[in-house]
Design a protein around this motif. Structure first.
Motif, mmCIF file in Angstrom:
data_model
loop_
_atom_site.group_PDB
_atom_site.id
_atom_site.type_symbol
_atom_site.label_atom_id
_atom_site.label_comp_id
_atom_site.label_asym_id
_atom_site.label_seq_id
_atom_site.Cartn_x
_atom_site.Cartn_y
_atom_site.Cartn_z
ATOM 1 N N ASN A 80 193.599 173.170 70.605
ATOM 2 C CA ASN A 80 193.670 171.724 70.433
ATOM 3 C C ASN A 80 193.215 170.993 71.689
ATOM 4 O OD1 ASN A 80 194.991 172.189 67.894
ATOM 5 N ND2 ASN A 80 196.907 172.482 69.010
ATOM 6 N N ALA A 81 192.742 169.762 71.489
ATOM 7 C CA ALA A 81 192.296 168.954 72.627
ATOM 8 C C ALA A 81 192.744 167.516 72.446
ATOM 9 C CB ALA A 81 190.776 169.005 72.759
ATOM 10 N N ILE A 82 193.021 166.859 73.571
ATOM 11 C CA ILE A 82 193.262 165.420 73.579
ATOM 12 C C ILE A 82 192.519 164.822 74.763
ATOM 13 C CG2 ILE A 82 195.419 165.679 74.904
ATOM 14 C CD1 ILE A 82 196.446 163.204 73.323
ATOM 15 N N LEU A 83 191.801 163.737 74.514
ATOM 16 C CA LEU A 83 191.075 163.075 75.597
ATOM 17 C C LEU A 83 192.036 162.208 76.398
ATOM 18 C CD1 LEU A 83 187.730 161.983 73.866
ATOM 19 C CD2 LEU A 83 188.328 164.168 74.929
ATOM 20 N N THR A 84 191.945 162.292 77.705
ATOM 21 C CA THR A 84 192.787 161.485 78.581
ATOM 22 C C THR A 84 192.000 160.379 79.267
ATOM 23 O OG1 THR A 84 192.440 163.020 80.418
ATOM 24 C CG2 THR A 84 194.347 163.414 78.993
ATOM 25 N N SER A 122 179.053 177.899 62.295
ATOM 26 C CA SER A 122 179.313 178.724 61.114
ATOM 27 C C SER A 122 180.025 180.027 61.456
ATOM 28 C CB SER A 122 177.998 179.019 60.388
ATOM 29 O OG SER A 122 177.075 179.659 61.270
ATOM 30 N N MET A 123 179.824 180.555 62.658
ATOM 31 C CA MET A 123 180.502 181.791 63.048
ATOM 32 C C MET A 123 181.962 181.531 63.427
ATOM 33 S SD MET A 123 179.435 184.618 65.943
ATOM 34 C CE MET A 123 178.007 185.104 64.968
ATOM 35 N N TYR A 124 182.194 180.470 64.187
ATOM 36 C CA TYR A 124 183.552 180.121 64.599
ATOM 37 C C TYR A 124 183.808 178.645 64.273
ATOM 38 C CZ TYR A 124 183.429 184.499 67.246
ATOM 39 O OH TYR A 124 183.321 185.817 67.611
ATOM 40 N N PRO A 125 184.104 178.323 63.009
ATOM 41 C CA PRO A 125 184.398 176.936 62.639
ATOM 42 C C PRO A 125 185.643 176.441 63.370
ATOM 43 C CG PRO A 125 184.051 178.304 60.692
ATOM 44 C CD PRO A 125 184.186 179.236 61.850
ATOM 45 N N TYR A 126 185.618 175.196 63.748
ATOM 46 C CA TYR A 126 186.753 174.652 64.490
ATOM 47 C C TYR A 126 187.917 174.355 63.548
ATOM 48 C CZ TYR A 126 189.553 171.727 67.554
ATOM 49 O OH TYR A 126 190.587 171.212 68.297
ATOM 50 N N SER A 127 189.093 174.887 63.856
ATOM 51 C CA SER A 127 190.254 174.731 62.984
ATOM 52 C C SER A 127 191.450 174.109 63.699
ATOM 53 C CB SER A 127 190.664 176.091 62.395
ATOM 54 O OG SER A 127 190.978 177.019 63.427
ATOM 55 N N GLY A 128 191.255 173.598 64.906
ATOM 56 C CA GLY A 128 192.337 172.957 65.637
ATOM 57 C C GLY A 128 192.360 171.464 65.401
ATOM 58 N N THR A 129 193.055 170.761 66.289
ATOM 59 C CA THR A 129 193.121 169.296 66.243
ATOM 60 C C THR A 129 192.423 168.729 67.468
ATOM 61 O OG1 THR A 129 195.201 169.248 64.999
ATOM 62 C CG2 THR A 129 194.637 167.285 66.272
ATOM 63 N N PHE A 130 191.449 167.870 67.231
ATOM 64 C CA PHE A 130 190.750 167.175 68.312
ATOM 65 C C PHE A 130 191.158 165.712 68.229
ATOM 66 C CE2 PHE A 130 187.481 164.919 70.543
ATOM 67 C CZ PHE A 130 187.070 165.781 71.554
ATOM 68 N N ASP A 131 191.948 165.276 69.194
ATOM 69 C CA ASP A 131 192.469 163.910 69.217
ATOM 70 C C ASP A 131 191.771 163.117 70.319
ATOM 71 O OD1 ASP A 131 193.877 161.561 69.161
ATOM 72 O OD2 ASP A 131 195.858 162.474 69.349
ATOM 73 N N GLY A 159 191.269 171.968 60.127
ATOM 74 C CA GLY A 159 190.891 171.198 61.310
ATOM 75 C C GLY A 159 191.095 169.704 61.134
ATOM 76 N N LYS A 160 191.339 169.028 62.255
ATOM 77 C CA LYS A 160 191.529 167.588 62.258
ATOM 78 C C LYS A 160 190.753 166.976 63.417
ATOM 79 C CE LYS A 160 196.252 167.753 60.390
ATOM 80 N NZ LYS A 160 197.669 167.364 60.646
ATOM 81 N N VAL A 161 190.066 165.885 63.134
ATOM 82 C CA VAL A 161 189.395 165.113 64.176
ATOM 83 C C VAL A 161 189.828 163.670 63.997
ATOM 84 C CG1 VAL A 161 187.196 164.448 65.212
ATOM 85 C CG2 VAL A 161 187.425 166.690 64.120
ATOM 86 N N GLN A 162 190.294 163.041 65.061
ATOM 87 C CA GLN A 162 190.879 161.714 64.908
ATOM 88 C C GLN A 162 190.742 160.882 66.172
ATOM 89 O OE1 GLN A 162 194.642 163.426 63.859
ATOM 90 N NE2 GLN A 162 195.523 163.139 65.915
ATOM 91 N N ASN A 163 190.713 159.567 65.973
ATOM 92 C CA ASN A 163 190.852 158.589 67.062
ATOM 93 C C ASN A 163 189.793 158.716 68.148
ATOM 94 O OD1 ASN A 163 193.314 157.971 65.706
ATOM 95 N ND2 ASN A 163 194.404 159.496 66.937
ATOM 96 N N VAL A 164 188.546 158.920 67.756
ATOM 97 C CA VAL A 164 187.491 159.064 68.757
ATOM 98 C C VAL A 164 186.270 158.241 68.370
ATOM 99 C CG1 VAL A 164 186.423 161.116 67.702
ATOM 100 C CG2 VAL A 164 186.204 160.732 70.167
ATOM 101 N N THR A 165 185.595 157.709 69.384
ATOM 102 C CA THR A 165 184.330 156.998 69.203
ATOM 103 C C THR A 165 183.230 157.743 69.949
ATOM 104 O OG1 THR A 165 185.381 154.829 68.980
ATOM 105 C CG2 THR A 165 183.070 154.850 69.646
#
Length: 396
Positions: A80-84, A122-131, A159-165
């Motif tokens: 998972n990642a969160i931008l600071t 396609s080999m390693y699809p992202y399945s975490g949360t990117f906030d 996977g989840k992607v949220q709150n990013v521009t």
């Protein structure tokens, strides 16, 4: 004699006798990287971000973003990642490239640009949360003949992607190209994501998501989107999936299946409470909201001068500015938790910030309930032999 440390080798001091030449080494210093914007100035390596107590890598610069992408693309695809902080990769990118009418780009002479490798493939699809944490990523550049192009290349079902521009960025590829996500699988979610960069490709090209197989909500695009087939301002292809409360203001162009919001809505797919004001152009199967619909489109609108018609309801520029479209997008109510907002008299179109729009059935006017001055008009009722007279004051 002092030997300074490098990125991979420790530093040390060599002491040599000036009489006999005997020498020894002491005062060793550790090898260390010197980072600028997260990139080592010596070896080009990436700075590793800190892992917080919630299990999210805290990303505060471009090098750390590249580090995160490298981990995912080497198999650690559920982290998972969160931008600071806002992230800047290639500063002022659009000033360093020239984009042709067909959407392809060349790097201007004398400019050096770092090329982005999308998070997940396609080999390693992202399945975490990117906030994105409300932050902006600028200056990403990807210009290759490849599929699954975007900030996130391939988003797995969980996977989840949220709150990013994503801004001031350029993505060009073959199929499944999006400003934020190239390809999203069933079960994935993309929410509160926005793009103002340029997106170009062949098939399944979208301002926010190229091919949407999951859930999309509260996303918008203001960037230029171009491709061949299945090209949309928000999503190029909407599979058996949901896309709601999204909008596009960017220019969308292609050959076939070109839509202001979605290029092609497949069987079982739904598009609801969306609108488009951007220009739409193509050869065949174009639509103000959806190029071709085999699913369900409800409560959607498009600017009557956008260059295409089809699914949805056409509205004039004045109707968008008046608050009418915001009112309709909210289901013709000003009660409850509502997505769409607009400051009447200031905002030309609805968005996700501002005041809730109300409607007066008495005057036919749209207004901001909590942000307007009452302007009363008086109606006098004269007294009769049996009833008193009075004056009724009504806000116009």
């Amino acid at each position: 004699v002092v030997t300074d440390p490098t990125c991979t080798e420790p530093g040390y001091t060599t002491y040599t006798c000036s009489v006999c030449g005997d020498s020894y080494v002491a005062d060793e210093t550790s090898a260390e990287h010197s980072y600028e914007n997260g990139f080592c100035t010596g070896c080009g390596g990436y700075e590793a971000p800190e892992l917080n107590a919630d299990g999210f890598y805290e990303i505060g610069n471009a090098g750390q973003l590249y580090w995160f992408a490298a981990q995912v693309n080497n198999g650690a695809n559920n982290i998972n990642a969160i931008l600071t902080a806002d992230i800047v990769d290639n500063e002022n990118l659009m000033e360093k490239i020239t984009i042709a009418e067909d959407g392809t780009a060349t790097v201007n002479e004398g400019e050096t640009i770092r090329e982005w490798a999308p998070i997940g493939g396609s080999m390693y699809p992202y399945s975490g949360t990117f906030d994105g944490n409300g932050k902006t990523v600028t200056g990403l550049y990807r210009n290759v003949s490849a599929n699954f192009v975007g900030l996130i290349g391939y988003l797995e079902g969980s996977g989840k992607v949220q709150n990013v521009t994503v801004a001031d960025s350029y993505f060009c590829g073959n199929n499944c190209v999006g400003g934020v996500v190239g390809y999203s699988c069933a079960g994935s979610t993309v929410s509160n994501c926005h793009n103002t960069g340029s997106v170009s490709g062949s098939y399944d090209v979208g301002g926010v998501v190229g091919h949407n197989g999951g859930s999309m909500t509260e996303c918008c695009n203001a960037g230029t989107v171009s491709g061949s087939n299945y090209v949309g301002g928000v999503a190029g292809w909407n599979d058996e999936s949901t896309l709601s409360n999204c909008y596009n203001t960017g220019t969308v162009s292609g050959s076939y299946y070109v839509g202001g919001v979605v290029g092609f809505c497949y069987d079982g797919g739904t598009v609801s409470n969306c609108y488009n004001t951007g220009s739409v152009s193509g050869m065949v199967y174009n639509g103000g909201v959806v190029g071709v619909n085999s699913g369900t489109v409800t409560n959607c609108f498009y600017l009557d001068t956008c260059g295409a018609e089809g699914e949805g309801t056409a509205k004039t520029e004045a109707q968008f500015a008046s608050g009418e479209v915001a009112w309709l997008l909210n289901g013709s109510t000003d009660e409850g938790e509502l997505v769409w907002k607009q400051n009447i008299g200031t905002d030309a179109i609805p968005g996700f910030e501002g005041e809730i729009v109300s409607y007066s059935s008495k005057t036919g006017a749209y207004y901001n309930k909590g942000n307007h001055e009452h302007q009363y008009e008086a109606v006098v009722t004269d007294p009769t032999c049996t009833e008193p007279g009075y004056t009724t004051y009504t806000c116009s």
